[in-house]
Design a protein around this motif. Structure first.
Motif, PDB file in Angstrom:
ATOM      1  N   ASP A   1      42.411  42.273  35.637  1.00 13.13           N
ATOM      2  CA  ASP A   1      43.156  42.373  36.893  1.00 13.13           C
ATOM      3  C   ASP A   1      42.921  41.095  37.697  1.00 13.13           C
TER       4      ASP A   1
ATOM      5  N   GLU B   1      38.388  42.921  45.208  1.00 11.70           N
ATOM      6  CA  GLU B   1      36.922  42.788  45.210  1.00 11.70           C
ATOM      7  C   GLU B   1      36.573  41.319  45.034  1.00 11.70           C
TER       8      GLU B   1
ATOM      9  N   SER C   1      41.962  50.391  36.882  1.00 13.02           N
ATOM     10  CA  SER C   1      43.108  49.827  37.615  1.00 13.02           C
ATOM     11  C   SER C   1      43.428  48.393  37.205  1.00 13.02           C
ATOM     12  N   ALA C   2      43.073  48.037  35.947  1.00 14.10           N
ATOM     13  CA  ALA C   2      43.409  46.688  35.480  1.00 14.10           C
ATOM     14  C   ALA C   2      44.850  46.603  34.997  1.00 14.10           C
TER      15      ALA C   2
ATOM     16  N   THR D   1      42.702  41.692  42.010  1.00  9.63           N
ATOM     17  CA  THR D   1      41.771  42.633  42.595  1.00  9.63           C
ATOM     18  C   THR D   1      41.351  42.188  43.989  1.00  9.63           C
TER      19      THR D   1
END
Length: 500
Positions: free
Chosen positions: A245, A250, A169-170, A248
């Motif tokens: 990314d 996270e 998902s980058a 993100t």
């Protein structure tokens, strides 16, 4: 629904050669027409051919067994058997052929590149080709050789100039879609891309391909997740782009740690791979850093903070981009084109393939004699020619067996067996055939020398009186006759054409 398959196991079985024909010409008023048996046809080989219209190994995933046709048998009247056509298997550009031990046998790059995966068997000679001054009418022919039967592992390693690497998902798929006409699947969940996607990019005078490699995670080089399946697709890339990314969710991740984690995986994979296909190691290829999703305010602020630090830490050009607003894509594209052009210029010019001739060493017998570990007192003969002769021999034909013994004797097999300590009656194995050795040459310890035109190997078991026996019997009958009786008997034999 089509599937992308980049690794298969192919079982290739080439066609067997046709048997030779044992035939004698028959025609009225020509009782001794001579041998006219034709040779058998060659078996078909299995050949891998690079086809630009093939992009996956899916066909061989569903049909892993490939079998070529066999040659036809020879016929009388000097008719040779037909050769079987080669079976050509179409594979995509960038296919690598590996053996059972994982060693690379061929790297199929370039349209039309060919690799013979399994060699077809040679056809057997007919009795017309076996005729000689000593054997004018052979009553046998040679059998066709079986084709090779080998299993290979085929791997597809994508051919791309630029490889996009990054965490799931980058935004790699979005970047490929923004730069080219490719339309990979794009979704808001990790591992949306499961197979590599290729896109063609044109910038100025340069046209190059970009590969969207599925997301990598820490431990990929050790087989975690599907890392090994994806890493092979970046082996041929001359330029690698880290897509980071910057938006993100996270909190424990940051651009520097993401890049370092992927560099560790690339270094581990490069160490296991050795020298790369481009002549340098994978971890030494040019790098670019693309900080993605700067259209999001938090990501834009993060880029301003880490951009200078990344450039100083890694020494690679850093680009801030957004696939949504297309910001920064022009600068990134020209940077890719510049490094691709430099990599292409550094590749040496392709030289035409040279014909390599490897002559056999003078005096090389072509076989070895070793003690048999399974049979006590036995021996094993290994060599291309003895094993091939065994496969060509019809052991139901005594004359064919005698011809095999003559060939082995001329090659020096019997002499080598005698020097190795073989005794008459000991088991000798050649190829898949084991027989009791009975020497028939002076080199053998129990050699039986015979007169010209006779072969004791074919005369065992019959009570035919030989010429020497008839000569002794005649001398015994004439021993008690006087000279006058002998002269009278000679005149009688001459007048009536009677022979004793």
């Amino acid at each position: 629904m089509s599937r992308f398959v980049d690794r298969v196991v192919l079982h290739a079985t080439a066609g067997a050669g046709g048997n030779g024909c044992a035939s004698v010409h028959r025609e009225k008023f020509k009782p001794l027409g001579g041998p006219d048996g034709g040779n058998g046809g060659r078996g078909g080989s299995i050949v891998l051919v690079v086809d630009p219209g093939v992009h996956t190994l899916l066909d061989y995933h569903h049909r892993p067994h490939a079998m070529a046709k066999s040659g036809t048998q020879g016929q009388g009247s000097f008719k040779n058997g037909a050769n079987a056509p080669d079976l050509e298997l179409r594979v995509p550009d960038g296919t690598v052929v590996l053996d059972g031990d994982g060693e690379i046998l061929a790297d199929l790059v370039g349209v039309g590149t060919r690799f013979v995966a399994a060699q077809g068997g040679r056809g057997g000679l007919g009795n017309a080709a076996l005729a000689s001054t000593a054997r004018k009418a052979p009553g046998f022919a040679l059998l066709g050789e079986p084709g090779e039967e080998i299993s290979y592992t085929l791997e597809l390693r994508s051919l791309a100039d630029v490889g996009l690497v990054g965490f799931p998902s980058a935004g790699k798929s979005s970047l490929v879609a923004a730069l080219s006409a490719a339309r990979p699947k794009i979704a808001d969940y990790p591992f949306t891309t499961l197979v590599p996607q290729l896109g063609v990019v044109s910038t100025g005078e340069e046209t190059f391909t970009v590969a969207d490699v599925p997301g990598l995670i820490p431990g990929a080089a050790d087989g975690r997740g599907l890392g090994l399946e994806f890493l092979r697709h970046v082996e041929r890339c001359s330029v690698l782009v880290h897509v980071v990314d910057c938006a993100t969710f996270e909190t424990e991740r940051d651009p520097a740690s993401d890049i370092e984690a992927l560099e560790v995986e690339l270094a581990h994979y490069a160490a296991a791979l050795g020298e790369g296909t481009q002549g340098d190691r994978l971890d030494e290829r040019p790098r670019l850093i693309a900080l993605n999703k700067i259209d999001i305010p938090d990501a834009s602020d993060l880029v301003d903070i880490v951009r200078a630090d990344l450039a100083e830490r890694f020494g690679w050009p850093v680009f801030a981009i957004s696939t949504a607003s297309r910001s920064g894509l022009r600068e990134l594209t020209f940077a890719m084109a510049e490094r691709v052009a430099a990599a292409r210029a550094a590749v040496p010019a392709v030289e035409p393939t040279r014909t390599v001739i490897r002559p056999h060493a003078i005096g090389d017998s072509g076989f070895t004699v070793e003690s048999d570990r399974e049979l006590e007192g036995g021996f094993v003969v290994r060599g291309e020619r003895p094993q091939r002769w065994i496969r060509q021999t019809n052991f139901e034909n005594d004359e064919a067996v005698g011809y095999l013994a003559d060939r082995l004797a001329r090659l020096g097999v019997e002499e080598a067996l005698a020097k190795a300590g073989a005794v008459p009656g000991c088991p000798v194995t050649i190829g898949e055939v084991t027989f009791d050795w009975e020497p028939s040459t002076p080199a053998g310890m129990a050699a039986l020398l015979t007169g010209r035109g006779t072969d004791v190997r074919l005369e065992d078991g019959h009570d035919r009186v030989g010429a020497s026996d008839r000569k002794r019997a005649r001398a015994a009958r004439r021993a008690h006759l006087s000279d006058a009786e002998l002269a009278a008997g000679a005149r009688y034999s001459s007048d009536h054409e009677i022979e004793d």
